[in-house]
Motif scaffolding. Structure first.
Motif, mmCIF file in Angstrom:
data_model
loop_
_atom_site.group_PDB
_atom_site.id
_atom_site.type_symbol
_atom_site.label_atom_id
_atom_site.label_comp_id
_atom_site.label_asym_id
_atom_site.label_seq_id
_atom_site.Cartn_x
_atom_site.Cartn_y
_atom_site.Cartn_z
ATOM 1 N N UNK A 154 8.589 -14.821 16.573
ATOM 2 C CA UNK A 154 8.681 -14.337 18.116
ATOM 3 C C UNK A 154 6.788 -14.245 18.874
ATOM 4 N N UNK A 155 5.564 -14.217 17.758
ATOM 5 C CA UNK A 155 4.614 -14.266 17.874
ATOM 6 C C UNK A 155 4.458 -16.250 18.233
ATOM 7 N N UNK A 156 4.590 -16.815 16.415
ATOM 8 C CA UNK A 156 4.469 -18.149 16.860
ATOM 9 C C UNK A 156 3.258 -18.754 15.660
ATOM 10 N N UNK A 157 3.285 -19.436 15.622
ATOM 11 C CA UNK A 157 1.337 -19.632 14.059
ATOM 12 C C UNK A 157 0.888 -20.052 14.884
ATOM 13 N N UNK A 158 -0.376 -19.779 14.743
ATOM 14 C CA UNK A 158 -1.889 -19.495 15.338
ATOM 15 C C UNK A 158 -2.163 -21.411 15.911
ATOM 16 N N UNK A 159 -1.620 -22.295 15.311
ATOM 17 C CA UNK A 159 -1.572 -23.415 16.159
ATOM 18 C C UNK A 159 -0.502 -23.411 17.667
ATOM 19 N N UNK A 160 -0.793 -22.967 18.454
ATOM 20 C CA UNK A 160 0.029 -23.105 19.167
ATOM 21 C C UNK A 160 1.236 -24.212 19.834
ATOM 22 N N UNK A 161 0.762 -25.684 19.135
ATOM 23 C CA UNK A 161 0.885 -26.964 19.694
ATOM 24 C C UNK A 161 1.848 -27.035 19.089
ATOM 25 N N UNK A 162 2.269 -26.165 17.457
ATOM 26 C CA UNK A 162 2.716 -26.207 17.336
ATOM 27 C C UNK A 162 4.092 -25.360 16.608
ATOM 28 N N UNK A 163 3.719 -24.251 17.555
ATOM 29 C CA UNK A 163 5.005 -22.695 18.129
ATOM 30 C C UNK A 163 6.222 -23.416 17.996
ATOM 31 N N UNK A 164 7.378 -22.586 17.808
ATOM 32 C CA UNK A 164 8.684 -22.669 18.225
ATOM 33 C C UNK A 164 8.468 -22.635 19.698
ATOM 34 N N UNK A 165 9.036 -23.596 20.388
ATOM 35 C CA UNK A 165 9.055 -23.682 21.677
ATOM 36 C C UNK A 165 9.605 -22.142 22.896
ATOM 37 N N UNK A 166 10.412 -20.914 22.079
ATOM 38 C CA UNK A 166 10.837 -19.907 21.843
ATOM 39 C C UNK A 166 9.930 -18.837 22.327
ATOM 40 N N UNK A 167 9.067 -18.979 21.112
ATOM 41 C CA UNK A 167 7.635 -18.215 20.709
ATOM 42 C C UNK A 167 6.779 -17.661 22.399
ATOM 43 N N UNK A 168 6.037 -16.392 21.440
ATOM 44 C CA UNK A 168 5.402 -16.750 22.183
ATOM 45 C C UNK A 168 4.005 -17.289 23.389
ATOM 46 N N UNK A 169 3.341 -18.031 21.963
ATOM 47 C CA UNK A 169 2.437 -18.725 21.271
ATOM 48 C C UNK A 169 3.106 -20.261 22.341
ATOM 49 N N UNK A 170 4.429 -20.317 21.744
ATOM 50 C CA UNK A 170 4.599 -21.660 22.854
ATOM 51 C C UNK A 170 5.126 -21.582 23.430
ATOM 52 N N UNK A 171 5.085 -19.848 24.355
ATOM 53 C CA UNK A 171 5.795 -20.557 26.027
ATOM 54 C C UNK A 171 4.376 -20.446 26.455
ATOM 55 N N UNK A 172 3.538 -19.645 26.486
ATOM 56 C CA UNK A 172 1.841 -19.747 26.896
ATOM 57 C C UNK A 172 1.306 -20.849 26.736
ATOM 58 N N UNK A 173 1.904 -21.845 25.756
ATOM 59 C CA UNK A 173 1.399 -23.069 25.220
ATOM 60 C C UNK A 173 1.523 -23.714 27.058
#
Length: 361
Positions: free
Chosen positions: A238-257
């Motif tokens: 849901x949130x995504x890992x600390x590094x947004x570049x490595x976050x799942x595309x549908x996670x919050x950090x992935x979407x913000x990235x």
């Protein structure tokens, strides 16, 4: 809420109870008497609380660099999609964060040396100081030539950016010593100023991102069911890992990235400015609500469960700043309390806290 299972073979006062349910502590208990006491104890020990489902609560906030209406809408949409309930939400401005030292408490292990505690209150390895700088800690302390980073900024009349630059220069010149994990001292030399020792000044740049009067965070107090959403997935998916570049595309950090410009951010996210923060465990959620929202722990379900499990109120309060604690069966080894509980759901986290409380009693 209790879902109590009872074995069919349980016998009380010579009667067989088949699948009897005890709800909220009431039920068909056997008559009091010597013949019943042993069987009653056996019955009580055999009762098992279902651990398949438990409501757990977290604290989430949009970081200042990403605090836009579009990001707020994105977070709410994602929470609705995965079944996370928002209990409360609101803004906390930078001036309040500065005055109340919310961000200092949030990063206490590092910030305490930089802003909260005075040098005289810290356990400093004096031999390391003298070996590095060629003078005695007690003398420097007595002469007022060492200040925490917050006081150093005031004394030197510089801001967070300037002290960060001076800290980097000290590091490059090897005028720095590591006292312990997350605990550093450096000798600052600024043109036109007397040299000054300071502690953990690298934190000031991070702090200023939250305490600038023009910024704010937007927080959410949330809850979700552990059977529907495990804590590890709450953070990882849901949130995504600390590094947004490595976050799942549908996670919050992935979407913000991916959509940072459309969402109103001025710069692309990075590992520090990664859009959103969320508690790493039920215990961290409790600690963060006690800090940011001034929550009374006697009103919190997890806090009450901790006390019932053997965590004293005094221990609970001390644990909110992530101290080093003795590890169960660790042969005297210590570790970060928060690290022991990371990504655990309500039940396992409660069990771990009980074991840690026993080890540190």
């Amino acid at each position: 809420e209790a879902n109590v299972l009872m074995k069919e073979e349980l016998i009380a006062t010579e009667r067989k109870f088949e699948g009897a349910a005890i709800v909220s502590g009431f039920g068909p208990f056997p008559a009091v008497g010597p013949a019943a006491s042993g069987r009653m104890l056996t019955m009580q020990k055999s009762i098992k609380m279902s651990s398949t489902s438990q409501t757990q609560s977290a604290f989430v906030f949009i970081k200042p660099h990403a605090c836009t209406e579009a990001v707020e809408a994105l977070v709410k949409s994602k929470f609705d999609e995965v079944g996370i309930t928002i209990l409360s939400e609101g803004d906390i401005d930078g001036a309040t964060i500065d005055e109340k030292q919310y961000i200092d408490q949030h990063y206490y292990a590092i910030a305490s040396k930089a802003t909260i505690l005075k040098p005289a209150d810290l356990n400093v390895p004096k031999d390391k100081f003298s070996e590095t700088f060629g003078e005695e800690w007690d003398a420097v302390l007595g002469e007022g030539r060492v200040l925490n980073a917050l006081d150093a900024c005031k004394h030197l009349e510089i801001d967070a950016e300037a002290i960060d630059t001076a800290w980097a220069a000290a590091k490059n010149a090897k005028r720095i010593v590591k006292f312990g994990g997350g605990f550093y001292c450096a000798k600052l030399e600024i043109d036109g100023k007397d040299p000054l020792y300071t502690l953990n000044a690298f934190f000031m740049s991070m702090r200023s991102k939250f305490t600038d009067p023009s910024v704010k965070i937007h927080y959410f107090q949330v809850e979700f069911d552990s059977q529907s959403l495990a804590w590890a997935d709450f953070r990882g998916k849901v949130l995504g890992p600390t590094d947004p570049a490595a976050a799942p595309a549908d996670s919050l950090r992935g979407k913000i990235m991916a959509d940072w410009q459309a969402l109103g951010l001025k710069e692309p996210p990075n590992t520090g400015d990664n859009g959103v923060h969320a508690s790493a465990s039920p215990f961290e959620g409790l600690a963060e609500k006690m800090n940011w929202l001034q929550l009374d722990p006697t009103t919190d379900k997890f806090a009450l469960a901790l006390v019932d499990a053997g965590v004293t109120p005094e221990m609970l309060k001390a644990w909110t700043v992530d101290p080093q604690v003795l590890l169960p069966d660790g042969n005297g080894k210590k570790g970060s309390l928060f690290d022991q509980l990371e990504d655990m759901d309500f039940g396992p986290a409660l069990d771990k806290c009980a074991a840690l409380a026993a080890a540190n009693a």
